[in-house]
Design an enzyme around this catalytic site. Structure first.
Site, PDB file in Angstrom:
ATOM      1  N   THR A  29     -19.121  18.812  36.950  1.00  0.00           N
ATOM      2  CA  THR A  29     -18.191  18.911  35.819  1.00  0.00           C
ATOM      3  C   THR A  29     -17.620  20.326  35.817  1.00  0.00           C
ATOM      4  OG1 THR A  29     -19.948  19.635  34.348  1.00  0.00           O
ATOM      5  CG2 THR A  29     -19.509  17.272  34.412  1.00  0.00           C
ATOM      6  N   GLU A  58     -17.860  12.220  34.836  1.00  0.00           N
ATOM      7  CA  GLU A  58     -19.059  11.376  34.781  1.00  0.00           C
ATOM      8  C   GLU A  58     -18.752   9.907  35.056  1.00  0.00           C
ATOM      9  OE1 GLU A  58     -18.375  13.845  32.800  1.00  0.00           O
ATOM     10  OE2 GLU A  58     -20.155  14.792  31.948  1.00  0.00           O
ATOM     11  N   LYS A  72     -13.611  20.244  10.537  1.00  0.00           N
ATOM     12  CA  LYS A  72     -14.026  19.588   9.276  1.00  0.00           C
ATOM     13  C   LYS A  72     -13.644  20.516   8.137  1.00  0.00           C
ATOM     14  CE  LYS A  72     -16.376  15.618   8.993  1.00  0.00           C
ATOM     15  NZ  LYS A  72     -17.775  15.303   9.060  1.00  0.00           N
ATOM     16  N   TRP A 101     -11.869  15.409   7.719  1.00  0.00           N
ATOM     17  CA  TRP A 101     -11.775  15.654   9.132  1.00  0.00           C
ATOM     18  C   TRP A 101     -10.293  15.751   9.544  1.00  0.00           C
ATOM     19  CZ3 TRP A 101      -9.632  12.203  12.355  1.00  0.00           C
ATOM     20  CH2 TRP A 101      -9.881  12.396  13.705  1.00  0.00           C
TER      21      TRP A 101
END
Ligand code: ADP
Length: 534
Positions: free
Chosen positions: A178, A325, A434, A439
């Protein structure tokens, strides 16, 4: 039924026997164009495979590459797994320290490196213990002492001695890490089986990619980034012509290749597609293009991008979502029969969502209340599973970290899922804002800001706030020659968003920092904010 193992020599045989005359074209570091056929490719790949065995490479050994996208890299992509070893493309934008880490962690035995990248290798070579270094000659300079010349190595291999790997399809074939924006890079092993099934997914028209023999495909995405999204394996399987851009990833060089090689399919991250659009817009008549589809992935699709390419150039930008992944393809925003007759504007809205899982991939979302309903409004972390989704990280002592007890991968992406299974990524969990318990989607704000005519790029981060805990803050890069003010942008956003969504502040900067694979690097912007604001 026959028990045919899904192994990569199958692709090599198919490419050699069915597409012998089809071409593979590369722009080399000296800017010259190299062309050869799949027949030449197969012959050289077999020679390399045999030569690597002569150098001591056995099943399971790792062979690293440090290379741009070009034909010799493609040869390594096939030669190494076709003898049961594991090819490991290194991210050439990693720091020397990260490269040292991944080469040692993977225990790479041999390194194949572009001559033009030797200066990078020199920076970490003393701290790695590869047994041989094979240099792909690319300049007039001699290959330095102590290194092998790729062409000499290849010439020593006898094609007739090639013994294709015929073992278990679950054997590792390919390795990558990654990009490590959130800590140390994590290693992943793709198996022969997962690569083959993933390659087939790119052929499916129901997934919107649908690469066929008639395509001319140019992966802008580097071969070290999740295997160039599986395109090299897929194209060899389908017989699509492959075009490799080498180190030249600027819009002008890419557009030249699109035109001269009549490229029909390409794929890259939004920042690169944006630079291509800007170049085209500067002189719309300059290039004659044959592109049918540009696959966009890696970060969210800015709406103006899909609209501009469609309206002005008749090119479809296909939004895809995936992860290293998962090999990496997970979802595509195909236009379904429901949307076929919808207005263009509705179709563009749809294209900004990440889309539907491709066949074989299953998905679900979860928040603190459990699995989220598929109603398009509940949000939670996306979990996925499928035959090309990793079940663990390589050499990771704690595989539980990113996997649920029942074996699904936790993606770290916060999504809603519509009734018909279309996902929309609201944020990465680490980028979530947040504010006062409510949100706010940084992705939605960025997308809107980049739709403003004076804005080239925008990234929105979370900043601390005494009253609301967190507030959004926007970094904006104005277009060349344009001036835009914070008030103007606030007013522009106010037409779309609730007042509390509007950024607390705006900073105008020259460029948004990028990750090693060309995505906006928000952690660098957060650091910058804290540095400048205490
Ligand atoms: P890294 O995790 O190091 O950035 P990857 O390329 O594997 O490297 O990144 C996968 C992540 O990229 C996904 O989890 C998601 O957050 C983001 N991503 C990929 N495609 C999209 C997309 N179409 N829209 C929004 N985010 C995306």
């Amino acid at each position: 039924m026959m028990d045919c193992q899904l192994t990569l020599p199958t692709i090599l045989r198919r490419a050699e026997s069915l597409f012998a005359k089809k071409e593979i074209i590369s722009r080399l570091p000296d800017k010259s164009i190299h062309r050869y056929t799949y027949r030449d490719f197969a012959a050289r790949t077999k020679k390399l495979a045999v030569a690597l065995q002569q150098l001591g490479i056995a099943e399971g050994d790792r062979v690293a590459t440090l290379s741009w996208n070009h034909y010799q890299h493609l040869e390594a992509y096939f030669a190494v797994p076709c003898i049961g070893a594991v090819v490991h493309p290194l991210n050439l934008r990693f720091s020397p320290d990260e490269l040292r880490f991944v080469v040692n962690h993977a225990e790479d035995k041999i390194l194949i490196v572009d001559q033009v990248l030797l200066p990078l290798f020199e920076k970490f070579k003393s701290s790695v213990s590869v047994s041989r270094v094979i240099v792909i000659p690319q300049t007039d300079e001699p290959i330095p002492e102590g290194y092998l010349n790729y062409e000499d190595v290849l010439a020593a291999g006898d094609e007739s001695e090639f013994q294709p790997f015929e073992g278990d399809e679950n054997t590792a074939a390919f390795m990558c890490y990654t990009s490590g924006t959130t800590g140390k890079p994590k290693g992943l092993l793709y198996s022969h089986r997962s690569i083959m099934l993933h390659a087939i997914s790119l052929m499916l028209t129901c997934a919107g990619v649908g690469i066929t023999e008639r395509d001319v495909a140019l992966p802008i995405v580097p071969m070290f980034h999740a295997g160039a999204w599986g395109l090299p394996y897929n194209c060899a399987f389908t017989g699509a012509t492959q075009v490799f851009p080498g180190p030249y990833l600027d819009a002008e060089s890419l557009l030249e290749l699109f035109e001269s090689e009549k490229v029909t399919f390409t794929g890259g991250v939004p920042t690169v597609l944006m630079s291509i659009l800007n170049k085209l817009d500067a002189d719309p008549q300059h290039y004659k293009l044959y592109l049918r589809t540009m696959a966009l992935g890696g970060s969210a699709m800015p709406r103006f991008l899909v609209k501009s390419f469609d309206e002005r150039y008749g090119i479809q930008v296909l939004h895809t979502w995936g992860m290293t992944e998962m090999s990496p393809l997970g979802t595509t925003a195909v236009i379904t029969s429901d949307l076929e007759n919808a207005s263009k504007e509705d179709q563009y809205d749809h294209a900004t969502r990440q889309g539907f899982p491709v066949p074989f991939v299953e998905l679900r979302g979860r928040n603190e209340l459990g699995l989220i309903p598929w109603d398009g409004s509940a949000v939670g972390e996306l979990e996925v599973r499928g035959p090309w989704v990793a079940a663990s990280y390589y050499g990771d002592a704690d595989p539980g970290e990113k996997f649920t007890p029942d074996g699904w991968l936790q993606t770290g992406d916060i999504v809603s899922i519509s009734e018909d299974g279309c996902i929309e990524i609201k944020d990465r969990s680490k980028d979530v804002i947040k504010s006062g318990g409510e949100w706010i989607s940084s992705v939605a704000l960025e997308n809107a800001l980049m739709g403003h005519p004076s804005v080239l790029e925008a990234a929105v981060i979370s900043i601390p706030d005494d009253k609301w805990m967190e507030r959004p803050f926007a970094y904006v890069v104005p277009r060349e020659g344009k001036v835009v003010s914070a008030d103007e942008l606030r007013e522009f956003l106010a037409g779309t968003f609730a007042k509390f969504w509007l950024p607390e502040g705006f900073a105008f900067i020259d460029a948004i920092p990028r990750t090693s694979v060309g995505k906006f690097l928000k952690s660098a912007l957060r650091d910058r904010y804290h540095r400048e604001n205490g």
